[in-house]
Motif scaffolding. Sequence first.
Motif, short mmCIF file in Angstrom:
data_model
loop_
_atom_site.label_atom_id
_atom_site.label_comp_id
_atom_site.label_asym_id
_atom_site.label_seq_id
_atom_site.Cartn_x
_atom_site.Cartn_y
_atom_site.Cartn_z
N PRO A 93 0.80 -1.23 0.00
CA PRO A 93 0.00 0.00 0.00
C PRO A 93 0.84 1.28 0.00
O PRO A 93 0.29 2.37 -0.19
CB PRO A 93 -0.81 -0.09 1.30
CG PRO A 93 -0.61 -1.48 1.82
CD PRO A 93 0.70 -1.92 1.29
N LEU A 94 2.14 1.18 0.27
CA LEU A 94 2.99 2.36 0.39
C LEU A 94 3.68 2.66 -0.93
O LEU A 94 3.96 1.77 -1.73
CB LEU A 94 4.04 2.16 1.48
CG LEU A 94 3.52 1.81 2.88
CD1 LEU A 94 4.69 1.73 3.86
CD2 LEU A 94 2.49 2.84 3.35
N THR A 95 4.00 3.93 -1.15
CA THR A 95 4.73 4.33 -2.34
C THR A 95 6.20 3.90 -2.24
O THR A 95 6.68 3.52 -1.16
CB THR A 95 4.67 5.84 -2.54
OG1 THR A 95 5.39 6.48 -1.47
CG2 THR A 95 3.25 6.35 -2.60
N VAL A 96 6.87 3.99 -3.37
CA VAL A 96 8.30 3.72 -3.37
C VAL A 96 9.00 4.60 -2.34
O VAL A 96 9.81 4.13 -1.52
CB VAL A 96 8.90 3.97 -4.77
CG1 VAL A 96 10.42 4.01 -4.73
CG2 VAL A 96 8.41 2.91 -5.75
N GLU A 97 8.68 5.89 -2.36
CA GLU A 97 9.33 6.82 -1.44
C GLU A 97 9.04 6.46 0.01
O GLU A 97 9.94 6.52 0.87
CB GLU A 97 8.85 8.24 -1.74
CG GLU A 97 9.68 9.30 -1.07
CD GLU A 97 9.50 10.66 -1.72
OE1 GLU A 97 9.90 11.64 -1.09
OE2 GLU A 97 8.97 10.73 -2.84
N GLU A 98 7.81 6.04 0.30
CA GLU A 98 7.46 5.68 1.68
C GLU A 98 8.16 4.38 2.09
O GLU A 98 8.60 4.25 3.24
CB GLU A 98 5.94 5.53 1.79
CG GLU A 98 5.21 6.86 1.72
CD GLU A 98 3.71 6.71 1.51
OE1 GLU A 98 2.97 7.66 1.82
OE2 GLU A 98 3.27 5.64 1.03
N MET A 132 19.47 3.38 -9.10
CA MET A 132 18.33 2.79 -9.81
C MET A 132 17.37 3.88 -10.26
O MET A 132 16.34 4.14 -9.60
CB MET A 132 17.62 1.78 -8.89
CG MET A 132 18.50 0.59 -8.55
SD MET A 132 17.78 -0.58 -7.37
CE MET A 132 18.18 0.24 -5.81
N PRO A 133 17.67 4.55 -11.36
CA PRO A 133 16.83 5.67 -11.83
C PRO A 133 15.37 5.29 -12.05
O PRO A 133 14.49 6.14 -11.93
CB PRO A 133 17.50 6.08 -13.14
CG PRO A 133 18.91 5.62 -13.02
CD PRO A 133 18.86 4.36 -12.21
N ARG A 134 15.12 4.04 -12.35
CA ARG A 134 13.73 3.62 -12.56
C ARG A 134 12.91 3.82 -11.29
O ARG A 134 11.71 4.17 -11.36
CB ARG A 134 13.68 2.16 -13.00
CG ARG A 134 12.27 1.68 -13.30
CD ARG A 134 12.24 0.33 -13.96
NE ARG A 134 12.85 0.36 -15.28
CZ ARG A 134 12.70 -0.60 -16.19
NH1 ARG A 134 11.95 -1.65 -15.92
NH2 ARG A 134 13.29 -0.53 -17.35
N LEU A 135 13.51 3.61 -10.13
CA LEU A 135 12.79 3.85 -8.89
C LEU A 135 12.46 5.33 -8.72
O LEU A 135 11.40 5.68 -8.20
CB LEU A 135 13.60 3.35 -7.68
CG LEU A 135 13.69 1.85 -7.47
CD1 LEU A 135 14.42 1.56 -6.17
CD2 LEU A 135 12.31 1.19 -7.47
N THR A 140 6.38 7.86 -6.70
CA THR A 140 5.04 8.09 -6.16
C THR A 140 4.10 6.91 -6.39
O THR A 140 2.93 6.97 -6.01
CB THR A 140 4.41 9.35 -6.78
OG1 THR A 140 4.30 9.19 -8.19
CG2 THR A 140 5.25 10.58 -6.48
N HIS A 141 4.59 5.84 -7.01
CA HIS A 141 3.78 4.66 -7.25
C HIS A 141 3.78 3.75 -6.02
O HIS A 141 4.79 3.61 -5.33
CB HIS A 141 4.31 3.87 -8.45
CG HIS A 141 4.08 4.52 -9.77
ND1 HIS A 141 4.60 5.75 -10.11
CD2 HIS A 141 3.37 4.10 -10.85
CE1 HIS A 141 4.23 6.08 -11.34
NE2 HIS A 141 3.49 5.10 -11.81
N ARG A 142 2.62 3.11 -5.77
CA ARG A 142 2.52 2.16 -4.67
C ARG A 142 3.29 0.89 -5.01
O ARG A 142 3.53 0.57 -6.17
CB ARG A 142 1.06 1.81 -4.38
CG ARG A 142 0.20 2.97 -3.91
CD ARG A 142 -1.13 2.43 -3.36
NE ARG A 142 -1.72 1.43 -4.23
CZ ARG A 142 -2.57 1.68 -5.22
NH1 ARG A 142 -2.93 2.94 -5.46
NH2 ARG A 142 -3.07 0.70 -5.95
N GLU A 150 10.78 -3.97 -10.69
CA GLU A 150 10.81 -2.74 -9.91
C GLU A 150 10.68 -3.03 -8.42
O GLU A 150 11.34 -2.38 -7.59
CB GLU A 150 9.69 -1.81 -10.39
CG GLU A 150 9.95 -1.24 -11.78
CD GLU A 150 8.71 -0.66 -12.42
OE1 GLU A 150 8.85 -0.01 -13.48
OE2 GLU A 150 7.59 -0.85 -11.89
N GLN A 151 9.85 -4.02 -8.07
CA GLN A 151 9.75 -4.41 -6.66
C GLN A 151 11.08 -4.96 -6.16
O GLN A 151 11.49 -4.69 -5.02
CB GLN A 151 8.66 -5.47 -6.49
CG GLN A 151 7.25 -4.93 -6.65
CD GLN A 151 6.20 -5.99 -6.39
OE1 GLN A 151 6.51 -7.17 -6.18
NE2 GLN A 151 4.95 -5.59 -6.39
#
Length: 246
Positions: A93-98, A132-135, A140-142, A150-151
């Motif tokens: 449920p959390l974004t990449v940043e979170e 990892m520029p893709r991240l 902002t994506h969950r 990406e995960q």
Amino acid sequence: MPDVLSVRDLRAGYAGTTVLDGVDFHLPAGAVVALLGRNGVGKSTFVHAVMGMLRPSSGSIRVDGRELAGAAAHTVARSGVAIVPQGRRVFAPLTVEENLRIATPGSRRTGRARRTGSSPGAWTPERVYELMPRLAERRTHRGDQLSGGEQQMLAIGRALLRNPRLLLLDEPSDGLAPTVVDLIAEVLEGLRGEGIAAVLVEQDLHLAFRLADEVAVMRKGRIVHRSSTAEFRGDRERAHGLLGVG
């Protein structure tokens, strides 16, 4: 070169069943060792025992000379060990940043005179984004909106924010397409020179041979062979006998 990880006569298992039956293993600082073997021989059990996720019945696990056998996972983590678990296990449920922010406070608290080699400093989310520029593009994506690759990148980034001396990678190619595995390999190759030692549990031999300095083979809960990657690849008969491959 001193050993970051030293394991002696390690025994562990589940519900009265022995899986690890006297494992001896060492890992020099900055080295990458691929832990290979057929399914069910104890590779993931070994990783879980080192990480403190499974309490061994006996034996020694030393990280930088400190005895950690039986220590809780959070104690092991604070000693400079991080894991990239099989199946990624990001917070959906959390974004990449979170996801990255959750990992960051622990690295600040333990913060690291422990870093060695040519590292320019402690890992931060911005350094992870640079690797990892893709991240960065997906920040902002969950977690449940990311592809498998990406995960996996997120799981690696989260582990790096612990500023580890020792990184445990449990099947990083699991479930990923070959082109995505290549991307993960490039990310892991980008860590060369960071002073991070790694144990790589992997079924994809191409990935293991690409990343590892040495190969260790496990059979029935014991390490039965260890050699340089080049030596192992050059002896097809031995590789076939140990792994069932040509």
